[in-house]
Motif scaffolding. Structure first.
Motif, short mmCIF file in Angstrom:
data_model
loop_
_atom_site.label_atom_id
_atom_site.label_comp_id
_atom_site.label_asym_id
_atom_site.label_seq_id
_atom_site.Cartn_x
_atom_site.Cartn_y
_atom_site.Cartn_z
N LEU A 1 0.83 -1.21 0.00
CA LEU A 1 0.00 0.00 0.00
C LEU A 1 0.87 1.26 0.00
CD1 LEU A 1 -2.99 0.84 0.08
CD2 LEU A 1 -2.77 1.02 2.57
N ALA A 2 1.91 1.27 0.82
CA ALA A 2 2.81 2.44 0.86
C ALA A 2 3.51 2.63 -0.49
CB ALA A 2 3.83 2.26 1.98
N TYR A 3 3.88 1.52 -1.11
CA TYR A 3 4.51 1.60 -2.43
C TYR A 3 3.60 2.31 -3.43
CZ TYR A 3 4.93 0.00 -7.21
OH TYR A 3 4.94 -0.05 -8.58
N GLY A 4 2.32 1.95 -3.44
CA GLY A 4 1.38 2.56 -4.37
C GLY A 4 1.28 4.06 -4.20
N VAL A 5 1.24 4.52 -2.95
CA VAL A 5 1.13 5.96 -2.67
C VAL A 5 2.38 6.70 -3.17
CG1 VAL A 5 1.02 7.69 -0.83
CG2 VAL A 5 -0.40 5.62 -0.70
N ILE A 6 3.56 6.15 -2.88
CA ILE A 6 4.80 6.83 -3.28
C ILE A 6 4.99 6.77 -4.79
CG2 ILE A 6 7.31 6.84 -3.01
CD1 ILE A 6 6.84 5.56 -0.22
N ALA A 7 4.64 5.65 -5.41
CA ALA A 7 4.76 5.53 -6.87
C ALA A 7 3.88 6.56 -7.56
CB ALA A 7 4.38 4.12 -7.32
N PHE A 8 2.68 6.80 -7.01
CA PHE A 8 1.79 7.80 -7.59
C PHE A 8 2.43 9.19 -7.54
CE2 PHE A 8 -1.75 10.84 -7.40
CZ PHE A 8 -2.45 10.46 -8.55
N ALA A 9 3.05 9.50 -6.42
CA ALA A 9 3.70 10.81 -6.28
C ALA A 9 4.86 10.95 -7.27
CB ALA A 9 4.20 10.99 -4.85
N SER A 10 5.58 9.86 -7.53
CA SER A 10 6.75 9.93 -8.42
C SER A 10 6.36 10.24 -9.85
CB SER A 10 7.55 8.63 -8.35
OG SER A 10 6.86 7.56 -8.98
N ALA A 11 5.11 9.93 -10.24
CA ALA A 11 4.67 10.21 -11.61
C ALA A 11 4.63 11.71 -11.90
CB ALA A 11 3.29 9.60 -11.85
N PHE A 12 4.62 12.52 -10.85
CA PHE A 12 4.53 13.97 -11.03
C PHE A 12 5.82 14.67 -10.61
CE2 PHE A 12 0.35 12.17 -10.22
CZ PHE A 12 -0.35 12.61 -11.34
N ALA A 13 6.92 13.92 -10.58
CA ALA A 13 8.21 14.50 -10.21
C ALA A 13 8.59 15.61 -11.18
CB ALA A 13 9.29 13.42 -10.20
N PRO A 14 8.90 16.81 -10.69
CA PRO A 14 9.20 17.94 -11.59
C PRO A 14 10.62 17.94 -12.14
CG PRO A 14 9.31 18.65 -9.31
CD PRO A 14 8.86 17.22 -9.29
N ASN A 15 11.51 17.17 -11.51
CA ASN A 15 12.90 17.16 -11.96
C ASN A 15 13.53 15.82 -11.62
OD1 ASN A 15 13.78 17.37 -9.12
ND2 ASN A 15 13.12 19.51 -9.29
N LEU A 16 14.75 15.61 -12.13
CA LEU A 16 15.42 14.33 -11.96
C LEU A 16 15.74 14.00 -10.50
CD1 LEU A 16 16.59 11.84 -13.42
CD2 LEU A 16 18.76 13.08 -13.60
N PRO A 17 16.29 14.91 -9.71
CA PRO A 17 16.57 14.56 -8.30
C PRO A 17 15.32 14.12 -7.54
CG PRO A 17 17.75 16.56 -8.90
CD PRO A 17 16.81 16.26 -10.04
N THR A 18 14.20 14.79 -7.79
CA THR A 18 12.95 14.40 -7.12
C THR A 18 12.50 13.02 -7.56
OG1 THR A 18 12.27 16.72 -6.99
CG2 THR A 18 10.56 15.06 -6.68
N LEU A 19 12.60 12.74 -8.87
CA LEU A 19 12.20 11.43 -9.37
C LEU A 19 13.05 10.33 -8.76
CD1 LEU A 19 10.62 9.60 -11.32
CD2 LEU A 19 12.36 10.10 -13.06
N VAL A 20 14.35 10.52 -8.74
CA VAL A 20 15.25 9.50 -8.18
C VAL A 20 14.94 9.29 -6.69
CG1 VAL A 20 17.64 8.94 -7.62
CG2 VAL A 20 17.08 9.87 -9.87
#
Length: 435
Positions: free
Chosen positions: A99-118
Motif C-alpha cells: 500500500l505504501a509503495y502505491g502511494v509513493i509511486a503515484f507521487a513519483s509520476a509527477f516528479a518535476p525534476n530528476l533529483p525528485t524522481l530519483v
C-alpha cells in the motif's frame, strides 16, 4: 506415534497430510499478482527509457541511475522489512508495504525534476521491499509439504507475466509519456487489500509467537487434519540477523549471499540493457520489444518444466542442470552469427535461467527456521538487489566504453558460471518439513 494420535507436533508436521485446496488456489492468486507487480515495478521504465531520457535530458548513464533507484531503495528496505516480518507477522508486512509503495509511486509520476524522481523511486523501493521480501517465505509457510516445491515454482511465473505487462504498458501508454506507466504501477498498489482479504497469517509464525489458537484456526481453514494438536517450533530469537552467521547456518548464509549476488547480476545485467544490446545488433526498437516479449514467454515453460522436475529429482540437481544449460544458451547468444541464432540462444538462456530462478526462489526460502526465515530471505534479497543496483550502471559503462555486444554478454554470462559453482555445497531441502 502417528500424527493423528499425537497431541504435540512440530508445526511442520501439520502440513504433511494437508491437501491442496481451493483456499490455497486463492492464496496463490493473491501472492502471484503481488509478484507480478514486483516484476512490473522493476522493469516498466526500461521499456520507456527513451521517453524518460528525453523528458529529463539525460543519457544512458543517467537513465541507468533512474532504473537502479528502486533497487537502491530496496537494499536497506529488505534488511528492515525482513526482521519486521519475523516480529510482527507476514500479513501486515505484505499489506502495508504494498500500500505504501502505491502511494509513493503515484507521487513519483509527477516528479518535476530528476533529483525528485530519483528520490521518490528510492522511497518506493524502500516501501516495496517488504512485500518483495516476504512473498515467497509467506507462500511456503501456507503450502502442504508435498506441494511446496511445485506450487512455489509456479508462483515464480509472475515474473515473466510482469515483464509482459511492462512491455504491454509501454506499447499501450508509452506514447502518452513515462509518467502514465508509473501511474499504472501506483494503481497496482491497491492489490494490498486483496492480500489482506484472501491470505491468512502464517501458522508457522503464529505458533512461534505462542498464538496456538490462531495457528489452529488457520490450519483448519487450510484443511489440515492435524489442526487440533499443540505445536512446537524451533526455539530461536525472531528476526535476529546475527543468528544467520552462527553455527551450521553460517556457511549456508555466506554461500547463499554470494550465489544471490552472482545469479542476479547474470540475469539483471542482461535484462536491463537487452533492448539496447539488440539494437546494437541491428534490431529496431519495436523488434527489440518483440524479442523481449518472446523471451518472457519462453520463461514460462522454463518455470513449468522446473516445477515438474523438482519434486522428482530435488531442488539441487534441477537447479544445477538448469544453470549450466543457461550458460550454454548465453554462449550461443553471445556468439550468434545470424538473427535466428540470436533468437535461439536467448530463448535457451531465458528458458533455463528462469526455470532455475523458480527453483531457487523456493530452495532459498527453505534454509532457515521460522524465526529467521523472513530475516534470511531479506538478506538473500539484499544480495540480489546489490547486483540489481550495480549491474545496470556497470553494463552501461561497458557499452559506453564500446566494449561491444559479444564481450558484454560473455562478461554477464561468467556470473552464471559462478552461480553453478556456488550451489554445489548447499543442502537439499526437497520433501523436508519447514522448522
Amino acid at each position: 506415534m502417528t500424527a493423528t494420535s499425537a497431541r504435540t507436533l512440530p508445526i511442520g508436521a501439520a502440513f504433511d497430510r494437508m491437501p491442496f485446496t481451493r483456499r490455497h488456489v486463492l492464496i496463490a492468486l493473491a501472492l502471484f499478482v503481488a509478484f507480478v507487480i514486483e516484476s512490473w515495478e522493476q522493469l516498466a521504465l526500461i521499456y520507456v527509457a527513451g521517453d524518460l531520457g528525453g523528458a529529463f535530458g539525460i543519457d544512458e548513464a543517467g537513465i541507468g541511475i533512474v532504473l537502479s533507484a528502486v533497487a537502491f531503495g530496496m537494499i536497506p528496505g529488505v534488511l528492515i522489512w525482513g526482521p519486521v516480518a519475523d516480529r510482527v507477522g507476514r500479513r501486515p508486512t505484505a499489506f502495508w508495504s504494498l500500500l505504501a509503495y502505491g502511494v509513493i509511486a503515484f507521487a513519483s509520476a509527477f516528479a518535476p525534476n530528476l533529483p525528485t524522481l530519483v528520490t521518490l523511486r528510492v522511497a518506493s523501493g524502500l516501501a516495496l521491499a517488504g512485500v518483495y521480501t516476504i512473498t515467497f517465505p509467506y507462500f511456503l509457510e501456507l503450502l502442504p509439504t508435498r506441494h511446496r516445491g511445485r506450487a512455489a515454482v509456479y508462483l515464480s511465473i509472475g515474473w515473466p507475466i510482469g515483464i509482459l505487462a511492462a512491455i504491454g504498458a509501454s506499447l499501450a501508454f508509452g506514447a502518452m509519456g513515462w509518467h502514465v506507466v508509473v501511474i499504472a504501477s501506483a494503481v497496482a498498489g491497491l492489490w494490498a487489500f486483496a492480500i489482506r482479504a484472501w491470505v491468512p497469517e502464517s501458522p508457522y509464525w503464529l505458533a512461534a509467537r505462542g498464538r496456538q489458537d490462531e495457528a489452529r484456526a488457520v490450519l483448519r481453514l487450510l484443511s489440515s487434519p492435524d489442526a487440533d494438536a499443540e505445536f512446537t517450533v524451533a526455539a530461536r530469537r525472531p528476526g535476529n540477523p546475527l543468528d544467520l552467521f552462527r553455527g551450521k547456518l553460517a556457511k549456508i548464509t555466506i554461500v547463499m549471499l554470494l550465489l544471490n549476488f552472482a545469479f542476479n547480476w547474470g540475469y539483471w545485467g542482461l535484462q536491463t540493457w537487452l533492448p539496447t544490446l539488440l539494437q546494437e545488433r541491428g534490431l529496431t526498437l519495436d523488434a527489440s520489444l518483440g524479442f523481449a516479449a518472446l523471451s518472457a514467454l519462453m520463461m514460462i515453460p522454463g518455470y513449468v518444466s522446473a516445477s515438474l522436475l523438482t519434486g522428482r529429482f530435488g531442488r539441487k540437481k534441477v537447479f544445477l542442470v538448469y544453470v549450466v544449460a543457461a550458460v550454454l544458451g548465453g554462449l550461443w547468444f553471445a556468439l550468434a552469427g545470424s538473427t535466428w541464432e540470436l533468437y535461439a540462444g536467448n530463448f535457451v538462456l531465458s528458458f533455463f535461467s528462469l526455470g532455475a530462478w523458480g527453483v531457487w526462489n523456493t530452495w532459498n526460502g527453505e534454509f532457515y527456521p521460522t524465526a529467521l526465515r523472513g530475516t534470511g530471505y531479506s538478506w538473500a534479497t539484499a544480495a540480489q538487489l546489490v547486483a540489481t543496483t550495480a549491474a545496470p550502471s556497470a553494463v552501461g559503462a561497458l557499452l559506453a566504453g564500446a566494449t561491444g555486444f559479444t564481450t558484454t554478454i560473455l562478461i554477464i554470462n561468467a556470473f552464471m558460471v559462478v552461480t553453478a559453482l556456488l550451489a554445489v555445497p548447499l543442502p537439499e531441502t526437497e520433501g523436508r518439513e519447514l522448522e
